[in-house]
Design a protein around this motif. Structure first.
Motif, PDB file in Angstrom:
ATOM      1  N   VAL A  24       0.814  -1.223   0.000  1.00 37.09           N
ATOM      2  CA  VAL A  24       0.000   0.000   0.000  1.00 37.09           C
ATOM      3  C   VAL A  24       0.841   1.263   0.000  1.00 37.09           C
ATOM      4  O   VAL A  24       0.303   2.355  -0.230  1.00 37.09           O
ATOM      5  N   ILE A  28      -0.907   4.645  -1.757  1.00 44.58           N
ATOM      6  CA  ILE A  28      -1.362   5.672  -0.823  1.00 44.58           C
ATOM      7  C   ILE A  28      -0.593   6.974  -1.037  1.00 44.58           C
ATOM      8  O   ILE A  28      -1.161   8.074  -0.944  1.00 44.58           O
ATOM      9  N   ASN A  29       0.688   6.887  -1.388  1.00 44.99           N
ATOM     10  CA  ASN A  29       1.451   8.104  -1.653  1.00 44.99           C
ATOM     11  C   ASN A  29       1.141   8.689  -3.019  1.00 44.99           C
ATOM     12  O   ASN A  29       1.350   9.880  -3.249  1.00 44.99           O
ATOM     13  N   ILE A  32      -2.501  10.355  -1.902  1.00 42.21           N
ATOM     14  CA  ILE A  32      -2.611  11.250  -0.752  1.00 42.21           C
ATOM     15  C   ILE A  32      -2.208  12.675  -1.090  1.00 42.21           C
ATOM     16  O   ILE A  32      -2.643  13.643  -0.446  1.00 42.21           O
ATOM     17  N   VAL A 157      -6.969   1.453  -0.952  1.00 47.13           N
ATOM     18  CA  VAL A 157      -6.140   2.451  -0.278  1.00 47.13           C
ATOM     19  C   VAL A 157      -5.823   3.592  -1.242  1.00 47.13           C
ATOM     20  O   VAL A 157      -5.763   4.763  -0.835  1.00 47.13           O
ATOM     21  N   ALA A 158      -5.648   3.269  -2.530  1.00 43.92           N
ATOM     22  CA  ALA A 158      -5.426   4.316  -3.517  1.00 43.92           C
ATOM     23  C   ALA A 158      -6.609   5.268  -3.584  1.00 43.92           C
ATOM     24  O   ALA A 158      -6.455   6.468  -3.826  1.00 43.92           O
ATOM     25  N   GLY A 161      -6.929   7.423  -0.312  1.00 47.32           N
ATOM     26  CA  GLY A 161      -5.814   8.352  -0.166  1.00 47.32           C
ATOM     27  C   GLY A 161      -6.221   9.812  -0.143  1.00 47.32           C
ATOM     28  O   GLY A 161      -5.803  10.563   0.748  1.00 47.32           O
ATOM     29  N   THR A 177       1.273  14.969   5.025  1.00 42.25           N
ATOM     30  CA  THR A 177       1.186  13.995   3.934  1.00 42.25           C
ATOM     31  C   THR A 177       2.555  13.399   3.612  1.00 42.25           C
ATOM     32  O   THR A 177       2.640  12.352   2.975  1.00 42.25           O
TER      33      THR A 177
END
Length: 476
Positions: A24, A28-29, A32, A157-158, A161, A177
């Motif tokens: 993830v 997520i990055n 986010i 999770v994407a 984000g 973040t």
């Protein structure tokens, strides 16, 4: 104290925590940062054409790095690459936390995103390598339960984000973040050190490791870098980059056909038409997903006048819907009907976007997000399962990394589309054009799915007793 041995006929569930966390980190990055771009630009005095490099830096690094790190995982094993990646993620979080609060700080953040991209490259290939290794160890032909868990965590999770990003920015500012990667990276180090084995059995013995094809890596990197930077700014002055990309790509194919131990086995890849179609579906899926995550999010803030937190919350139903559909249908190994239903849902979502206006009620926007969550859950799950069966087991990590490369290619194509459609501001008219693009891409996805007969065979087998036990174990 030595850890107890894993059951011979069941997936070692102790591996799930580091696998899911590592997988993830990249999505997520990627997501986010969506709601943090405007606050970063205001705080550091940077225009939009500079803050966009916070997105592009991660895209470019991971698009090139995923298959490279995946190949290294195939050769050297999961543990050393996973631990290195966790350390880099933590370093990137620290850089974002201490970056100067001035215009120069933006380029500190760009460097942090490059380091972050490299650090997150190991997670997904490592997870796919471990799933294949456990399948070989236990005799489970189709570890559908674990693949479902991986798909749910990475893809949803994407989507969550932007929501998480909006909450972090609202509570602690944009630096949160970046800072969130410090504990995530440290957790990866701890979990990977404790639970990942030194060897899995898929990697070759130390004395039989293949040579690293550095020529192929350089040609691949040159081709992808030229293509991706050109796509970021479609202009005549950068047309030379397209030429570089084509020449490097041609050189890559020529070299890899002759190489004894190629970085990308072009001979196998060219002969594996179904796998190439899987990569194409990943690209088309990413175009649609990232058009919504970034293009639709921008419209929510500009055209619908929502703040960052509210915009993130509007996107939350994608996450919930995707979770529900992935869990409900993930244990069925068949893929074709999942891809078909997902592509139809993408078409419907595109139509709903075309009907949205600046005065559309929140409930109508939420309905559109719920519909989009259907392909978010089904398509991503099916593509991942398809790759598992189509890829060479000895190259499962590098094949998984290449899948991510095609996904990031789709993400960059998406950014080119909504960047040129919107211009200086995300208008409702521009949103309607994006909806039409989504409809066209979804239609192409549907066509290459319906007429692909090789998909009919995937999952149409009798489930083994061990597989059934593994599903029951994960359910409990």
């Amino acid at each position: 104290m030595a850890a107890r041995p894993a059951p011979a006929d069941r997936f070692d569930t102790r591996l799930l925590a580091p696998m899911m966390l590592g997988a993830v980190l990249n999505p997520i990055n990627t997501a986010i940062i969506a709601v943090a771009l405007t606050p970063i630009g205001v705080a550091l005095g940077a225009p939009a054409n500079e803050t966009v490099w916070l997105i592009s830096a991660l895209y470019l690094t991971t698009a090139i790095g995923q298959p490279l790190v995946g190949r290294l995982v195939d050769i050297f094993g999961v543990k050393p690459l996973f631990l290195t990646g966790g350390a880099l993620v933590a370093v990137a979080g620290l850089i974002g936390l201490v970056a100067p609060n001035a215009h120069s700080g933006l380029w500190w953040l760009v460097v942090a995103r490059v380091i972050l991209g490299l650090g997150t490259c190991a997670g997904y290939p490592a997870a796919m390598h471990m799933i294949r290794a456990e399948a070989e160890r236990t005799g489970i032909r189709s570890p559908a339960g674990v693949l479902t868990t991986l798909s749910v965590t990475t893809q949803t999770v994407a989507v969550i984000g932007p929501t998480l990003g909006g909450l972090l920015v609202g509570a602690w500012g944009w630096r949160a973040t970046f800072a969130v990667n410090l504990p995530l990276g440290l957790a990866s180090l701890v979990l990977g050190w404790i639970f990942f084995p030194r060897r899995t059995g898929l990697e070759p013995p130390a004395g039989q490791r293949p040579h690293i094809d550095w020529t192929g890596i350089v040609l691949f990197a040159g081709s992808m870098l030229g293509l991706l930077v050109f796509l970021q700014d479609l202009s005549a002055r950068l047309s030379w980059l397209l030429v570089v990309a084509l020449l490097a790509g041609a050189g890559l194919v020529r070299w890899e056909f002759r190489a004894a131990e190629p970085f990308i086995d072009v001979r196998v890849l060219v002969g594996n038409g179904p796998l190439l179609l899987t990569y194409l579906r990943a690209t088309l899926t990413a175009i649609i997903s990232y058009t919504f995550i970034y293009g639709f999010t921008q419209w929510l803030e500009d055209g619908r006048d929502l703040d960052a937190t509210a915009a993130g919350l509007v996107l939350l139903p994608i996450f919930l819907s995707g979770i529900v559909f992935a869990i409900a249908f993930g244990r069925r190994a068949e893929v074709k009907w999942k891809l078909t239903i997902g592509s139809i849902a993408q078409l419907v979502a595109g139509v709903l976007v075309v009907l949205m206006t600046g005065g559309s009620p929140i409930w109508f926007l939420v309905i559109g997000m719920v519909v989009l969550g259907i392909p978010q859950g089904l398509n991503s799950l099916a593509i991942q399962n398809t790759l598992y069966f189509q890829a060479d087991p000895e190259r499962i990590a590098s094949s998984a990394g290449l899948l991510r490369t095609f996904m990031y290619l789709g993400a960059i194509i998406s950014s080119v589309i909504y960047g040129n459609v919107y211009g200086a501001r995300a208008t409702t008219g521009g949103l309607h054009i994006l909806g039409s693009v989504v409809i066209g891409v979804a239609a192409a996805f549907l066509l290459i799915t319906v007429f692909d007969r090789t998909l009919d065979k995937i999952g149409r087998t009798t489930v083994s007793v061990a597989d059934a036990q593994e599903h029951q174990q994960l359910s409990s």
